[in-house]
Structure formats: structure tokens, C-alpha cells
Motif scaffolding. Structure first.
Motif, PDB file in Angstrom:
ATOM      1  N   ALA A 110      38.933  38.865  68.506  1.00  0.00           N
ATOM      2  CA  ALA A 110      38.320  40.091  68.585  1.00  0.00           C
ATOM      3  C   ALA A 110      39.117  40.990  68.196  1.00  0.00           C
ATOM      4  CB  ALA A 110      37.939  40.186  70.241  1.00  0.00           C
ATOM      5  N   VAL A 111      38.434  42.209  67.527  1.00  0.00           N
ATOM      6  CA  VAL A 111      39.340  43.317  67.019  1.00  0.00           C
ATOM      7  C   VAL A 111      38.744  44.597  67.508  1.00  0.00           C
ATOM      8  CG1 VAL A 111      40.445  44.487  65.002  1.00  0.00           C
ATOM      9  CG2 VAL A 111      40.023  41.937  64.997  1.00  0.00           C
ATOM     10  N   SER A 112      39.521  45.589  67.929  1.00  0.00           N
ATOM     11  CA  SER A 112      38.787  46.923  68.370  1.00  0.00           C
ATOM     12  C   SER A 112      39.205  47.869  67.348  1.00  0.00           C
ATOM     13  CB  SER A 112      39.051  46.984  69.921  1.00  0.00           C
ATOM     14  OG  SER A 112      38.814  48.449  70.189  1.00  0.00           O
ATOM     15  N   TYR A 113      38.595  48.696  66.966  1.00  0.00           N
ATOM     16  CA  TYR A 113      38.968  49.925  66.439  1.00  0.00           C
ATOM     17  C   TYR A 113      38.238  51.118  67.107  1.00  0.00           C
ATOM     18  CZ  TYR A 113      39.566  46.509  62.574  1.00  0.00           C
ATOM     19  OH  TYR A 113      39.921  45.429  61.727  1.00  0.00           O
ATOM     20  N   TYR A 114      39.141  52.420  66.972  1.00  0.00           N
ATOM     21  CA  TYR A 114      38.679  53.648  67.371  1.00  0.00           C
ATOM     22  C   TYR A 114      39.207  54.663  66.578  1.00  0.00           C
ATOM     23  CZ  TYR A 114      43.585  54.434  69.016  1.00  0.00           C
ATOM     24  OH  TYR A 114      45.017  54.664  68.741  1.00  0.00           O
TER      25      TYR A 114
ATOM     26  N   ASP B 249      47.391  44.111  64.576  1.00  0.00           N
ATOM     27  CA  ASP B 249      48.037  43.261  63.639  1.00  0.00           C
ATOM     28  C   ASP B 249      48.057  43.364  62.183  1.00  0.00           C
ATOM     29  OD1 ASP B 249      45.695  42.016  63.365  1.00  0.00           O
ATOM     30  OD2 ASP B 249      45.993  40.172  64.272  1.00  0.00           O
ATOM     31  N   GLY B 250      47.700  44.902  61.915  1.00  0.00           N
ATOM     32  CA  GLY B 250      47.665  45.168  60.448  1.00  0.00           C
ATOM     33  C   GLY B 250      46.504  44.333  59.799  1.00  0.00           C
ATOM     34  N   GLY B 251      45.540  43.921  60.408  1.00  0.00           N
ATOM     35  CA  GLY B 251      44.206  43.490  59.670  1.00  0.00           C
ATOM     36  C   GLY B 251      44.280  42.036  59.628  1.00  0.00           C
TER      37      GLY B 251
ATOM     38  N   ARG C 175      40.276  37.224  59.396  1.00  0.00           N
ATOM     39  CA  ARG C 175      39.803  35.933  59.525  1.00  0.00           C
ATOM     40  C   ARG C 175      38.364  35.736  59.931  1.00  0.00           C
ATOM     41  NH1 ARG C 175      44.127  33.744  64.020  1.00  0.00           N
ATOM     42  NH2 ARG C 175      42.559  32.042  63.961  1.00  0.00           N
ATOM     43  N   ILE C 176      37.807  36.983  60.216  1.00  0.00           N
ATOM     44  CA  ILE C 176      36.422  37.315  60.695  1.00  0.00           C
ATOM     45  C   ILE C 176      35.644  37.494  59.373  1.00  0.00           C
ATOM     46  CG2 ILE C 176      35.002  38.407  62.160  1.00  0.00           C
ATOM     47  CD1 ILE C 176      37.247  38.932  64.265  1.00  0.00           C
TER      48      ILE C 176
ATOM     49  N   VAL D 108      43.871  43.664  69.158  1.00  0.00           N
ATOM     50  CA  VAL D 108      43.289  42.221  68.916  1.00  0.00           C
ATOM     51  C   VAL D 108      43.297  41.455  70.143  1.00  0.00           C
ATOM     52  CG1 VAL D 108      43.870  42.438  66.338  1.00  0.00           C
ATOM     53  CG2 VAL D 108      45.649  41.301  68.022  1.00  0.00           C
ATOM     54  N   VAL D 109      42.577  40.526  70.132  1.00  0.00           N
ATOM     55  CA  VAL D 109      42.484  39.200  71.205  1.00  0.00           C
ATOM     56  C   VAL D 109      42.407  38.058  70.371  1.00  0.00           C
ATOM     57  CG1 VAL D 109      41.277  38.209  72.966  1.00  0.00           C
ATOM     58  CG2 VAL D 109      41.366  40.854  72.865  1.00  0.00           C
ATOM     59  N   ASN D 110      43.195  37.085  70.523  1.00  0.00           N
ATOM     60  CA  ASN D 110      43.157  35.942  69.954  1.00  0.00           C
ATOM     61  C   ASN D 110      43.330  34.813  71.011  1.00  0.00           C
ATOM     62  OD1 ASN D 110      42.951  33.731  68.319  1.00  0.00           O
ATOM     63  ND2 ASN D 110      44.898  34.278  66.893  1.00  0.00           N
TER      64      ASN D 110
END
Length: 175
Positions: free
Chosen positions: A66-70, A36-38, A43-44, A58-60
Motif C-alpha cells: 500500500a502507498v499513501s499520497y497526500y 520509499d521514493g516510489g 511494484r503495483i 508505504v506498507v509492505n
């Protein structure tokens, strides 16, 4: 608050958040969620990602973010997770969940220390082990107070990629 109590609290928050988000991902919910582009990450906490990382999903759900980066290598990941502001940790419930999340069979703690994240002292733990593909890796875990509730940063990278300076620069960027 004594360091030992802080560590237990931090570990309890970490276990709760990882179990909740892990369950969401295991149910397949996260597979359909797009970056979602950050917006969710903002929000975290505010931070500067290490070079090469990009948002994966992202999970909401139900007050949990939760945000996952790879990096695209299939082994390097950053997870940023936040629970709702009213999340209360019940120590006995955490211990009941531990058998379902047995990290000790694959990870060994190699460093623990106190650091400051978002102007608060918090424990930092670095563990080492092998993933399910047999790749040796390190994992950093840092519970902290996010903008909207208790949060957790988890960063995993193969030993061949792990750069202590980069990792600690990233952690220091969290504000």
C-alpha cells in the motif's frame, strides 16, 4: 464476463484490500513506515501523480502493498493498494466483513461506470459525503489488476478541490 459480475468482483477485491490495509494502519504499523521514493508504487503500477501530491507512507506486509499520497491539506489523499497474486475472493467472507466497514452512513454513490485500466475493463465508482471533520468530499474507487495482483485505487478530495479532469487524467495514466 457480464458487467454486474465484474462489479461484484471489483467491490469484493476493494473491500478485502481496504479492510486488510485499514487494519494494518489502525494497528499503528503504517505510522512508522517512511516513503520509499516510489519503489513500492512501481511494484503495483506505473502512473503520473496529480500536481501537489507526494508520498506519505508505504506498507509492505505479508504480500500486501500500500502507498499513501497526500497534499498536506489534511483532506486530500490517494491510496494505491495491491494484494498478493494468489489472493482469492470468497464472496461470503466479504459480506461478513461489511458491517465492520460501513461506508454507507457517510457516502453516497454519485457515479458508476466502466473504464479501462491497464488494458482491462473495470468499474469506477465516485461517491460523495462528509468526512469526520464535516468537510464535504468526493471519493473515487477503482479496482484493477496491478503488476503483482489485484489492486485498488482510492482518491479522496474535498469538493472544493475536486477537479474531474485532473482525476480522470490521473486514472488514465495508470499503466
Amino acid at each position: 464476463m457480464p458487467t454486474g459480475i465484474k462489479f461484484v468482483w471489483g467491490a469484493a477485491v476493494a473491500m478485502t484490500l481496504m479492510c486488510v490495509v485499514g487494519s494494518i494502519v489502525a494497528l499503528g504499523v503504517a505510522q512508522n513506515l517512511k516513503p520509499d521514493g516510489g519503489q513500492t508504487a512501481n511494484r503495483i503500477a506505473d502512473f503520473t501523480l496529480p500536481a501537489g501530491y507526494r508520498e506519505e507512507y508505504v506498507v509492505n506486509i505479508g504480500g500486501y502493498l500500500a502507498v499513501s499520497y497526500y497534499t498536506g491539506d489534511g483532506h486530500s489523499h490517494i491510496f494505491l493498494i495491491q494484494g498478493p497474486p494468489d489472493l482469492r475472493i470468497d464472496r461470503d467472507s466479504i459480506w461478513d466483513m461489511l458491517p465492520a466497514y460501513d461506508r454507507t452512513t457517510r457516502l453516497t454513490v454519485v457515479e458508476t461506470r466502466s473504464i479501462v485500466v491497464r488494458d482491462q475493463d473495470t468499474p469506477l465508482t465516485i461517491s460523495e459525503g462528509a468526512n469526520s471533520d464535516g468537510v464535504a468530499y468526493r471519493e473515487l474507487a477503482v479496482p484493477f489488476q496491478g503488476k503483482g495482483g489485484p489492486a485498488l485505487l482510492v482518491m479522496s478530495e474535498p469538493l472544493t478541490r475536486w477537479d474531474r479532469a485532473t482525476v480522470f487524467t490521473f486514472v488514465a495514466s495508470i499503466r
